[in-house]
Design an enzyme around this catalytic site. Structure first.
Site, PDB file in Angstrom:
ATOM      1  N   LYS A   1      90.334   7.694 142.967  1.00  0.00           N
ATOM      2  CA  LYS A   1      91.685   8.987 142.339  1.00  0.00           C
ATOM      3  C   LYS A   1      92.270   8.860 142.224  1.00  0.00           C
ATOM      4  O   LYS A   1      92.986   7.492 142.470  1.00  0.00           O
ATOM      5  CB  LYS A   1      90.758  10.205 143.224  1.00  0.00           C
TER       6      LYS A   1
ATOM      7  N   ARG B   1      81.458  11.029 148.395  1.00  0.00           N
ATOM      8  CA  ARG B   1      81.301  10.449 146.754  1.00  0.00           C
ATOM      9  C   ARG B   1      81.758   9.615 146.388  1.00  0.00           C
ATOM     10  O   ARG B   1      82.970   9.517 146.407  1.00  0.00           O
ATOM     11  CB  ARG B   1      81.221  11.815 146.261  1.00  0.00           C
TER      12      ARG B   1
HETATM   13  N1  HH2 Z   1      85.133  14.442 142.618  1.00  0.00           N
HETATM   14  C1  HH2 Z   1      84.524  14.963 140.893  1.00  0.00           C
HETATM   15  C2  HH2 Z   1      83.974  15.861 140.861  1.00  0.00           C
HETATM   16  N2  HH2 Z   1      82.760  16.313 141.850  1.00  0.00           N
HETATM   17  N3  HH2 Z   1      82.436  17.560 143.721  1.00  0.00           N
HETATM   18  C3  HH2 Z   1      83.044  17.588 145.266  1.00  0.00           C
HETATM   19  N4  HH2 Z   1      82.119  17.655 145.721  1.00  0.00           N
HETATM   20  N5  HH2 Z   1      84.367  16.577 145.274  1.00  0.00           N
HETATM   21  C4  HH2 Z   1      84.631  15.726 144.933  1.00  0.00           C
HETATM   22  O1  HH2 Z   1      85.627  14.952 145.347  1.00  0.00           O
HETATM   23  C5  HH2 Z   1      84.543  15.596 143.692  1.00  0.00           C
HETATM   24  C6  HH2 Z   1      83.513  16.283 142.422  1.00  0.00           C
HETATM   25  C7  HH2 Z   1      85.830  13.952 140.472  1.00  0.00           C
HETATM   26  O2  HH2 Z   1      85.727  12.911 139.757  1.00  0.00           O
HETATM   27  P1  HH2 Z   1      83.968  12.495 138.951  1.00  0.00           P
HETATM   28  O3  HH2 Z   1      83.136  13.273 138.525  1.00  0.00           O
HETATM   29  O4  HH2 Z   1      84.152  10.504 139.264  1.00  0.00           O
HETATM   30  O5  HH2 Z   1      85.239  12.609 137.868  1.00  0.00           O
HETATM   31  P2  HH2 Z   1      84.931  13.854 136.972  1.00  0.00           P
HETATM   32  O6  HH2 Z   1      85.547  14.814 136.665  1.00  0.00           O
HETATM   33  O7  HH2 Z   1      85.849  13.169 135.780  1.00  0.00           O
HETATM   34  O8  HH2 Z   1      83.689  13.755 135.702  1.00  0.00           O
END
Ligand code: HH2
Length: 258
Positions: free
Chosen positions: A203, A237
């Site tokens: 992040k 995660r």
């Molecule tokens: N962070 C992201 C997405 N979903 N869900 C939970 N429970 N907690 C988190 O910290 C979280 C989440 C963002 O990360 P990522 O999926 O890698 O990116 P994007 O939202 O751009 O797909």
């Protein structure tokens, strides 16, 4: 929990696993690397992201979920849409991960009559604008109170406490200082009485601390995951499952064999 983003625009791996075959292969690779849960998402919630229509999110997520039906680990679906929650559960999802904590109309009902797990996450604002001006009086108290209210709402809808996971939502309407305060105080969230999930992997806060681009934040992500587990997270995660597992193996050995 290993992350599989079936999206063209996710902040750290956008486009890498956007088609069904690539996403399935990536999910299986994460399982091989030691993921205990695979989290499948069809909508980026990165700061500034545009919302995705139900039809498109369904087209991205369901074929991958169906292909993983025989996988050896439970599959979680990262969505804020009640319709997709229902369809994902019918297609074999074991968990729903909702960055809006089941706050949209009909989301609680989509989960109530089922036995799947649910992750309730805190977010201030909407992905499109959440990083514009995050503001809190006492970030730890406000996030904790919000999650306590969402856990209570889920329980009132018939979702047993054992099925619920709470997540302070690192980077979702939070400055670097807010994120660091939450990470330091993660142990205080144990009083919610449910399992805790922390998502820090790659992040922007880690970019701020190291000056590195998302794909070069593996070491920082592993350090953050380790701190989160040390401070009380039950689930982390992550994008980099093998590296995280190695770090946790060392941590676990020290903890268990004093
Ligand atoms: N962070 C992201 C997405 N979903 N869900 C939970 N429970 N907690 C988190 O910290 C979280 C989440 C963002 O990360 P990522 O999926 O890698 O990116 P994007 O939202 O751009 O797909």
């Amino acid at each position: 929990m290993g992350v599989v983003n079936v999206t063209p625009d996710s902040f750290s791996d956008g486009g890498l696993h956007a088609d069904t075959r690539a996403a399935i292969a990536h999910a299986l690779r994460l399982v091989e690397e030691g993921a205990d849960i695979v989290d499948l998402g069809g909508e980026s919630t990165r700061p500034g992201a545009a919302a995705v229509a139900l039809e498109e999110e369904r087209r991205r997520v369901l074929p991958v979920l169906e292909a993983l039906a025989g996988a050896t680990v439970p599959v979680s679906v990262d969505t804020r849409k009640p319709e997709l929650m229902r369809e994902a559960i019918a297609a074999g999802a074991s968990m729903v991960n909702d960055v809006t904590a089941l706050s949209s109309p009909r989301a609680l009902q989509a989960l109530a009559g089922t036995s799947v797990g649910v992750c309730l996450m805190h977010m201030q604002g909407e992905p499109g604008t959440m990083q514009a001006n995050p503001s809190y009086g006492d970030v730890v108290r406000e996030v904790r109170n919000y999650l306590a209210a969402r856990v209570a709402a889920a329980q009132a809808a018939g979702i047993a406490r054992e099925r619920i996971v709470a997540d302070p939502g690192f980077g979702f309407g939070k400055t670097l200082e807010h994120n660091l305060e939450l990470l330091r105080a993660l142990g205080e969230f144990r009083s919610l009485g449910v399992a805790l999930l922390a998502g820090l992997s790659r992040k922007a806060m880690l970019g701020r601390l190291t000056g590195r681009e998302p794909r070069d934040r593996v070491h920082a992500s592993v350090a953050a995951a380790l701190v989160a587990v040390q401070n009380g997270a039950h689930i982390v995660r992550v994008h980099d499952v093998a590296a995280t597992r190695d770090a946790l193996a060392v941590w676990n050995a020290v903890r268990i064999n004093p």
